[in-house]
Each structure stands twice: as structure tokens, then as C-alpha cells.
Design a protein around this motif. Structure first.
Motif, PDB file in Angstrom:
ATOM      1  N   ILE A 112      -9.152  -3.732 -13.486  1.00 50.16           N
ATOM      2  CA  ILE A 112      -8.806  -2.322 -13.244  1.00 50.16           C
ATOM      3  C   ILE A 112      -7.296  -2.154 -13.184  1.00 50.16           C
ATOM      4  N   ALA A 113      -6.636  -3.031 -12.414  1.00 49.72           N
ATOM      5  CA  ALA A 113      -5.192  -2.908 -12.230  1.00 49.72           C
ATOM      6  C   ALA A 113      -4.440  -3.053 -13.548  1.00 49.72           C
ATOM      7  N   ALA A 114      -4.897  -3.954 -14.403  1.00 52.20           N
ATOM      8  CA  ALA A 114      -4.215  -4.177 -15.678  1.00 52.20           C
ATOM      9  C   ALA A 114      -4.479  -3.056 -16.678  1.00 52.20           C
ATOM     10  N   ALA A 115      -5.647  -2.397 -16.563  1.00 59.02           N
ATOM     11  CA  ALA A 115      -6.062  -1.437 -17.593  1.00 59.02           C
ATOM     12  C   ALA A 115      -5.644   0.000 -17.319  1.00 59.02           C
ATOM     13  N   ILE A 116      -5.691   0.440 -16.069  1.00 61.52           N
ATOM     14  CA  ILE A 116      -5.431   1.856 -15.822  1.00 61.52           C
ATOM     15  C   ILE A 116      -3.933   2.146 -15.937  1.00 61.52           C
ATOM     16  N   PRO A 117      -3.571   3.225 -16.611  1.00 58.65           N
ATOM     17  CA  PRO A 117      -2.158   3.560 -16.755  1.00 58.65           C
ATOM     18  C   PRO A 117      -1.563   4.018 -15.429  1.00 58.65           C
ATOM     19  N   PRO A 118      -0.290   3.785 -15.198  1.00 54.05           N
ATOM     20  CA  PRO A 118       0.356   4.245 -13.967  1.00 54.05           C
ATOM     21  C   PRO A 118       0.396   5.773 -13.906  1.00 54.05           C
ATOM     22  N   ARG A 119       0.236   6.301 -12.711  1.00 51.32           N
ATOM     23  CA  ARG A 119       0.328   7.748 -12.447  1.00 51.32           C
ATOM     24  C   ARG A 119      -0.723   8.559 -13.211  1.00 51.32           C
TER      25      ARG A 119
ATOM     26  N   TYR B 242       0.831  -1.204   0.000  1.00 53.95           N
ATOM     27  CA  TYR B 242       0.000   0.000   0.000  1.00 53.95           C
ATOM     28  C   TYR B 242       0.868   1.258   0.000  1.00 53.95           C
ATOM     29  N   THR B 243       1.912   1.266   0.799  1.00 55.33           N
ATOM     30  CA  THR B 243       2.831   2.414   0.857  1.00 55.33           C
ATOM     31  C   THR B 243       3.542   2.616  -0.472  1.00 55.33           C
ATOM     32  N   ASP B 244       3.999   1.524  -1.077  1.00 55.60           N
ATOM     33  CA  ASP B 244       4.716   1.628  -2.352  1.00 55.60           C
ATOM     34  C   ASP B 244       3.825   2.183  -3.463  1.00 55.60           C
ATOM     35  N   LEU B 245       2.553   1.855  -3.423  1.00 60.23           N
ATOM     36  CA  LEU B 245       1.629   2.371  -4.429  1.00 60.23           C
ATOM     37  C   LEU B 245       1.463   3.879  -4.302  1.00 60.23           C
ATOM     38  N   HIS B 246       1.442   4.385  -3.074  1.00 58.23           N
ATOM     39  CA  HIS B 246       1.351   5.834  -2.881  1.00 58.23           C
ATOM     40  C   HIS B 246       2.638   6.519  -3.324  1.00 58.23           C
ATOM     41  N   GLN B 247       3.756   5.896  -3.072  1.00 59.64           N
ATOM     42  CA  GLN B 247       5.026   6.482  -3.493  1.00 59.64           C
ATOM     43  C   GLN B 247       5.144   6.534  -5.016  1.00 59.64           C
ATOM     44  N   LEU B 248       4.444   5.630  -5.672  1.00 59.84           N
ATOM     45  CA  LEU B 248       4.473   5.609  -7.127  1.00 59.84           C
ATOM     46  C   LEU B 248       3.917   6.897  -7.711  1.00 59.84           C
TER      47      LEU B 248
END
Length: 452
Positions: free
Chosen positions: A385-392, A335-341
Motif C-alpha cells: 500500500i505504502a509503495a503504491a498509493i500516490p502522496p497526497r 505519524y505527525t509528519d504523515l499528517h503534515q504531508l
């Protein structure tokens, strides 16, 4: 030199193409109102007469030696005609080469009609046989009808043995005669066989998909009931429990990705988004209007959008997810790493790097639709959702904000799991941790599987 037919102007051909398109749409099984079409033998023959006209025009051009120049000029005009938003997208590839084999096009449209009724199929067969017999009788060839009947048996034998259409062989001495007077029957049988082969391949693919899905599901349940199957490196009871939860989570994700329903929607989405943006947006508006009473309409629209986004990299996505291995990382760390992304990245910066304009339009449409109804994301499978949405991206921020809300002030009616407490450590093997795990897998561990 340009168009050079002595008797037919190019403008006349273009005008007749528009009428021919209407005939093909009707042959495809639907009227202009969308109702199922019913054909008679005479109506099928009219469609073939349209086809004969175009074939004769291009036959004349070939015999006169003016085919290449004439076809080039007509194709340029056809490109402009078929690019119109009102032109049926399934026929957008119509060119001179297509029209020179117009009978094949007609038969393909008649045969591809979904849920073809016995009445319509009978009308097609009746028309084809009658037109061939008319040509045979007019030829004056001795024993013509007998040879025709024997040829039908030859084709029927090929059909019952499910041989490829190109394997049909007629007597060498009669080849030229058959080509002239049996064209309709030969085309019909060939196209029917090719359709049968395609259907057989589709059936085999579905069976293989079902076998793979059953294997995945059986594997996870066997592991859950037999802890001796866990890797030897897992030393503590907590790690073993985490591994078994990971196996169940992975099987659940694959169950969605490999489900027959998902594959069918994926195929539909691939076709829908090949159309111009204005057209597929009009398709979605009726679905979105359903959300006045519930969110299912918008959820269905978003599922189509997200599957459309990942359709281009579908095979690598499945292969990558199948090869995904267990790694013990606490859910709080994920969860923390996702916010740091998200830190240090401007919203939608990644979208500037999209090579596919189609994907960019889908992202823009989905982001705008979900900004007013972000809770709709909870109705969609986490792995999709995880596979489709672009990062950031804006979508990524909207989704992560929805997860954050579960830990910081979500009303009881908005809670998405039964875990006690607002801290992430109090959540264990629930919908929220499943969504975090999916995001972490696709955006941290295997970012190459997401949309660029």
C-alpha cells in the motif's frame, strides 16, 4: 501503388486473417468457451495450411517486387483490425512481417500452450514429421529419408547439449534441400530450444530470488538473537530494541516483495493493465462480487491494482528498499509528519502530473472501489500500500483515515492490534505501527520510490 498481388485481393487476406486468429487461439490451448483444446494431427496440419497460404502470398509479392507497397497498405488495415476491443490482445502486433513467417507463429502458439498434454504434443510431432516426409518423398531425391533421419539426430544432439537454436548446423551441401523440405522440423526444434532456454532462465531467476529471500530472513533472525550485531552508534537499550524491530519489519516487507507469489501476480498485473480499461474492469467484476460473503474478492482485486501501479518502477523500488538504513525516529513523530504531508495539498493534485495514463486509470478505479469499503486496506500488505498509493491522493487520505480510526473511536471489533490504549504511544511493534513505518519510509524518507 498499394496492394499489388495478381491473384489475391487485400480484402480476402484480411478476411482470412480473422479466421487465422481463431486457429491461433485454439493452438494456444483453449477453445472459444475457455475449455482445454484437444488437437489431432490433421487439425495441426490444417493450421499449417493456413500459415502456408500467407507465406505464399508474401513470397509472391517479394518475387514481383511489390512487397513494400503492398505490406504497407495491408499493415495500415491490420492496425485498424487489431485495435478492435474484441481482437485478442496477445495477437495485436500481427503485421505483414508476422504473416510472412506464419509457420513460426503457428508452432510458437502450439508450444506455448500451458500444461500441454502428451496427446497434443504427440499430434504436433506427428503432423510436423508427416508433412516433412511428404515433401521429401515428392522430391525424388535419392536417400532422402535416410538424410532426414540423420538430420533429426543432429538436431536431437543439439537439443541434448542445450545448445542455442542458432548453433544447429546442417551439411553445407544439403542446406538448400533441407530448407525446402525440412522447414517444419527445423522451426519446431528451434522454437523448442528457445522455449527451453527461457524456462531455464526463469528457473535460475526463481532460485536466485529464493536465495536472496532466505538470506534476508536468516539475516534478521541472526541479528535478533545476537545483539552484538547492532551498530555501535546505538547506545541505549530502547534504541537497540527499535533497531531490532526495524530489522524484523524490513525483512517482513522484503519477504512479501521478493516472494514468488508476489512476482507472479506482478507479472500478471503487468499484462492485465496493458489491455484497455474497459476490458480489465470486466475481468475484476467477478472478483469483486465475492465480497458479498467476504472481502477477499475486493482485496485480491486491489492487490492486483497496487502491483500494477508499482510494476513500472519495480527494480528501483527493490533496490531502494534494500538500501534503506535505520534511523531512530519515534513512531509518534512519524505519524505527525504523515499528517503534515497532507496539509496544504488539494486531493489528487499529483495525479495531474501522471505521465502514464494506465496508472491514472488504476488509481481512479482503486479509489472508487475503496471509498465504500476502506477497511479492505487492512487485508493488504503494508509495504504494498505504502509503495503504491500516490502522496497526497484520495487513496492516501482514505488509508491514513483508517489508521486514525484506531486511535480515535474504533470499536473493539474493529481494532487491528492488541495494544492497550488509544494513544499512539501505547502502540509498540504492532500492525498499526508497521503501517505507519511503511508510509513514513516511502513518503517521507524515500518519496522517489512511490508512484509519481
Amino acid at each position: 501503388m498499394g496492394w499489388a498481388h495478381a491473384a489475391v485481393a487485400m480484402e480476402e487476406v484480411l478476411g482470412l486473417v480473422r479466421g487465422f486468429v481463431d486457429v491461433l487461439v485454439l493452438a494456444g490451448g483453449r477453445t472459444s468457451s475457455g475449455a482445454a483444446a484437444t488437437w489431432s494431427s490433421d487439425e495441426v496440419k490444417k493450421a499449417f495450411r493456413w500459415a502456408f497460404f500467407f507465406e505464399e502470398v508474401f513470397k509472391d509479392l517479394r518475387e514481383s517486387g511489390h512487397y513494400e507497397d503492398s505490406a504497407g497498405e495491408l499493415d495500415a488495415a491490420l492496425v485498424q483490425l487489431t485495435s478492435s476491443p474484441e481482437f485478442p490482445k496477445g495477437l495485436a502486433g500481427m503485421r505483414s512481417e508476422t504473416l510472412s513467417k506464419a509457420r513460426v507463429l503457428v508452432i510458437r502458439h502450439f508450444l506455448k500452450a500451458k500444461a500441454m498434454s502428451v496427446q497434443n504434443f504427440g499430434a504436433l510431432l506427428e503432423a510436423v514429421v508427416e508433412m516433412d516426409i511428404d515433401g521429401i518423398c515428392a522430391s525424388g531425391v535419392p536417400n532422402a529419408c535416410q538424410e532426414y533421419a540423420e538430420s533429426i539426430l543432429v538436431m536431437n544432439s543439439s537439443f541434448t547439449q542445450t545448445r542455442n537454436a542458432c548453433d544447429i548446423r546442417l551439411p553445407a551441401s544439403s542446406d538448400e534441400w533441407y530448407a525446402e523440405f525440412m522447414g517444419h522440423s527445423r522451426i519446431l526444434v528451434r522454437e523448442f530450444l528457445e522455449g527451453l532456454n527461457s524456462a531455464s532462465c526463469s528457473c535460475l531467476a526463481e532460485r536466485g530470488l529464493g536465495t536472496l529471500l532466505n538470506s534476508v530472513q536468516k539475516n534478521v533472525f541472526d541479528d535478533a538473537s545476537n545483539k552484538t550485531c547492532t551498530p555501535a552508534i546505538l547506545k541505549t537499550p530502547q534504541m537497540i530494541d527499535e533497531f531490532l524491530m526495524w530489522k524484523q519489519w524490513r525483512a517482513k516487507c522484503l519477504s512479501y516483495l521478493l516472494d514468488e507469489r508476489t512476482i507472479r501476480i506482478l507479472s500478471g498485473a503487468s499484462l492485465i493493465f496493458k489491455a484497455p480499461k474497459e476490458q480489465w474492469m470486466k475481468v475484476f467484476e467477478p472478483l469483486k462480487s465475492i465480497e458479498e460473503s467476504c472481502q477477499n474478492g475486493l482485496a485480491e482485486t486491489m492487490e492486483l491494482c497496487f502491483l500494477g501501479l508499482i510494476s513500472r518502477q519495480w527494480n528501483p523500488l527493490i533496490e531502494g528498499f534494500m538500501s534503506h538504513t535505520f534511523c531512530f525516529i519515534p513512531i509518534s513523530k512519524q505519524y505527525t509528519d504523515l499528517h503534515q504531508l497532507l496539509q496544504g495539498a488539494s486531493p489528487d493534485k499529483c495525479q495531474d502530473r501522471f505521465l502514464d495514463l494506465e496508472e491514472k486509470y488504476i488509481i481512479e478505479y482503486a479509489s472508487k472501489s475503496l471509498q465504500s469499503k476502506p477497511s479492505t486496506l487492512w487485508l493488504l500488505p503494508p509495504v504494498l500500500i505504502a509503495a503504491a498509493i500516490p502522496p497526497r491522493s484520495t487513496l492516501f487520505q482514505i488509508y491514513l483515515a483508517q489508521i486514525d480510526k484506531q486511535f480515535h473511536g474504533a470499536a473493539p471489533a474493529d481494532r487491528k492490534c492488541c495494544c492497550r490504549g488509544n494513544g499512539i504511544d501505547q502502540h509498540h511493534n504492532c500492525d498499526i505501527t508497521e503501517r505507519i513505518r511503511c508510509l513514513y519510509t516511502f513518503h517521507i524518507q524515500q518519496p522517489h520510490l512511490t508512484v509519481p
